[in-house]
Write a protein that holds these residues in place. Structure first.
Motif, PDB file in Angstrom:
ATOM      1  N   TYR A 172      -8.967 -22.027   8.003  1.00 54.84           N
ATOM      2  CA  TYR A 172      -9.899 -23.153   7.989  1.00 54.84           C
ATOM      3  C   TYR A 172      -9.117 -24.429   8.285  1.00 54.84           C
ATOM      4  O   TYR A 172      -7.958 -24.577   7.895  1.00 54.84           O
ATOM      5  N   LYS A 222      -9.837 -14.842   1.062  1.00 54.33           N
ATOM      6  CA  LYS A 222     -11.182 -15.402   0.896  1.00 54.33           C
ATOM      7  C   LYS A 222     -11.583 -16.277   2.081  1.00 54.33           C
ATOM      8  O   LYS A 222     -12.740 -16.309   2.482  1.00 54.33           O
ATOM      9  N   ARG A 223     -10.621 -17.045   2.616  1.00 52.59           N
ATOM     10  CA  ARG A 223     -10.874 -17.881   3.794  1.00 52.59           C
ATOM     11  C   ARG A 223      -9.667 -17.778   4.714  1.00 52.59           C
ATOM     12  O   ARG A 223      -8.529 -17.873   4.264  1.00 52.59           O
ATOM     13  N   SER A 279      -5.207 -21.205   4.891  1.00 52.72           N
ATOM     14  CA  SER A 279      -5.961 -20.014   4.497  1.00 52.72           C
ATOM     15  C   SER A 279      -5.967 -19.938   2.981  1.00 52.72           C
ATOM     16  O   SER A 279      -5.131 -20.560   2.309  1.00 52.72           O
TER      17      SER A 279
END
Length: 338
Positions: free
Chosen positions: A213, A209-210, A229
């Motif tokens: 970051y 999803k990410r 992540s």
């Protein structure tokens, strides 16, 4: 104290009954603790603070000393170099392509484990006292103030948040380095792929999803930047009755072992000159419906010699020994202001 098999059975039973409990799982999954919130004895032995719930005293206790002392005494670089050489040999042979190497650092301090639990700024905190009947796993107690969630479950949605990549400042230059450094990017890619595969063993529809970051983390040495992540999937409808089976299938946590996991764990056991115990295991809380858990990093324990801090970092074929040693030492901190 529960064995791996006993832990799975007991967690499955508590999950099936939707009965809340806190838990601590050791790195080797062979020495584990479960506490139900109603257990008054457990209140004396342990304390927890997680987003879903708390157990034990969260305030009171001894005030902070007027002048705080926290003086690490890192082991000589030559000692780290021997472990690093062992790790590099496995990497060059292809046994592993990312390995988390950990060290223990004696610390002279006038802070107690209770101080560290009460005042540390961290979303996940755990304290085990000397009455926890954990002789042989560590000494007289331990505390963890972890910034890293392991898995969270909300409804049927399961997510994991592996941390890989740290820089000891919060400048724009440091952020750009963390975003672009080849070694840091490769570490993230390796662990995200490993954790995506791990989640796929217990969930469907797993996706990232990410990716990478960056978040600030406050420490006693100032603000550092940490890269994470987020990977998510969907659990089966009966996941609570299989809670222990699902959770322990995902262990040990990939972010604090490496890949491929089985061969890397063997290389870690050969290279490290310390027992991990509860360090790099997990702890968490099941509230009867949902789950929070964290990786047991940012970890101190007390034994007959005094206070010891355990820390580490990811090693690849691109790693330089001196830089990795400095990173492991830089992670010896407590997240509150002195």
């Amino acid at each position: 104290m529960y064995t791996r098999e006993q832990t799975i059975s007991r967690m499955n039973a508590l999950g099936r009954a939707e009965c809340p409990f806190f838990f601590v799982i050791s790195h080797d999954m062979g020495h584990n603790l479960l506490f139900e919130p109603s257990e008054t004895e457990g209140e004396r032995m342990a304390a927890f603070s997680l987003p879903l719930g708390t157990m034990g005293s969260q305030d009171g206790g001894p005030p902070l000393p007027e002048r705080l002392r926290f003086i690490p005494s890192p082991h000589p670089v030559s000692r780290y170099a021997a472990s690093f050489a062992s790790v590099r040999n496995h990497l060059m042979r292809g046994d592993s392509y990312l390995l988390n190497l950990c060290v223990s650092t004696p610390v002279e301090t006038n802070l107690t484990l209770r101080h560290l639990f009460r005042f540390a700024r961290a979303p996940y905190r755990m304290l085990l006292g000397p009455d926890a009947r954990i002789s042989g796993v560590h000494g007289r107690g331990c505390v963890c103030f972890s910034p890293e969630p392991f898995v969270t479950v909300r409804g049927r949605s399961i997510s994991t948040f592996p941390m890989k990549g740290t820089v000891p400042s919060a400048t724009q230059e440091a952020r750009r380095w963390l975003e672009t450094d080849e070694k840091e990017n490769r570490e993230s890619a390796t662990i995200v792929d490993l954790m995506r595969n791990d989640l796929s063993m217990v969930a469907t529809g797993v996706r990232v999803k990410r990716y990478r970051y960056i978040s600030p983390v406050e420490t006693s040495k100032g603000t550092i930047l940490q890269c994470s992540s987020e990977i998510s999937g969907l659990l089966p409808e009966n996941w609570r009755s299989r809670l222990g089976e699902i959770l322990l299938k995902l262990l040990p946590a990939g972010s604090v072992t490496g890949a491929p996991k089985e061969a890397t764990c063997r290389a870690i056991a050969e290279a490290e000159d310390m027992e991990r115990g509860f360090y790099t295991g997990i702890f968490g809380f099941f509230n009867g419906r949902d789950l929070d858990s964290a990786v047991s990093i940012r970890f101190m324990e007390e034994d007959e010699r005094g206070m010891v801090y355990k820390s580490g970092g990811g090693i690849t074929v691109m790693s330089r020994m001196e830089e990795e040693y400095r990173e492991a030492v830089a992670k010896v901190y407590v997240p509150f202001d002195f």
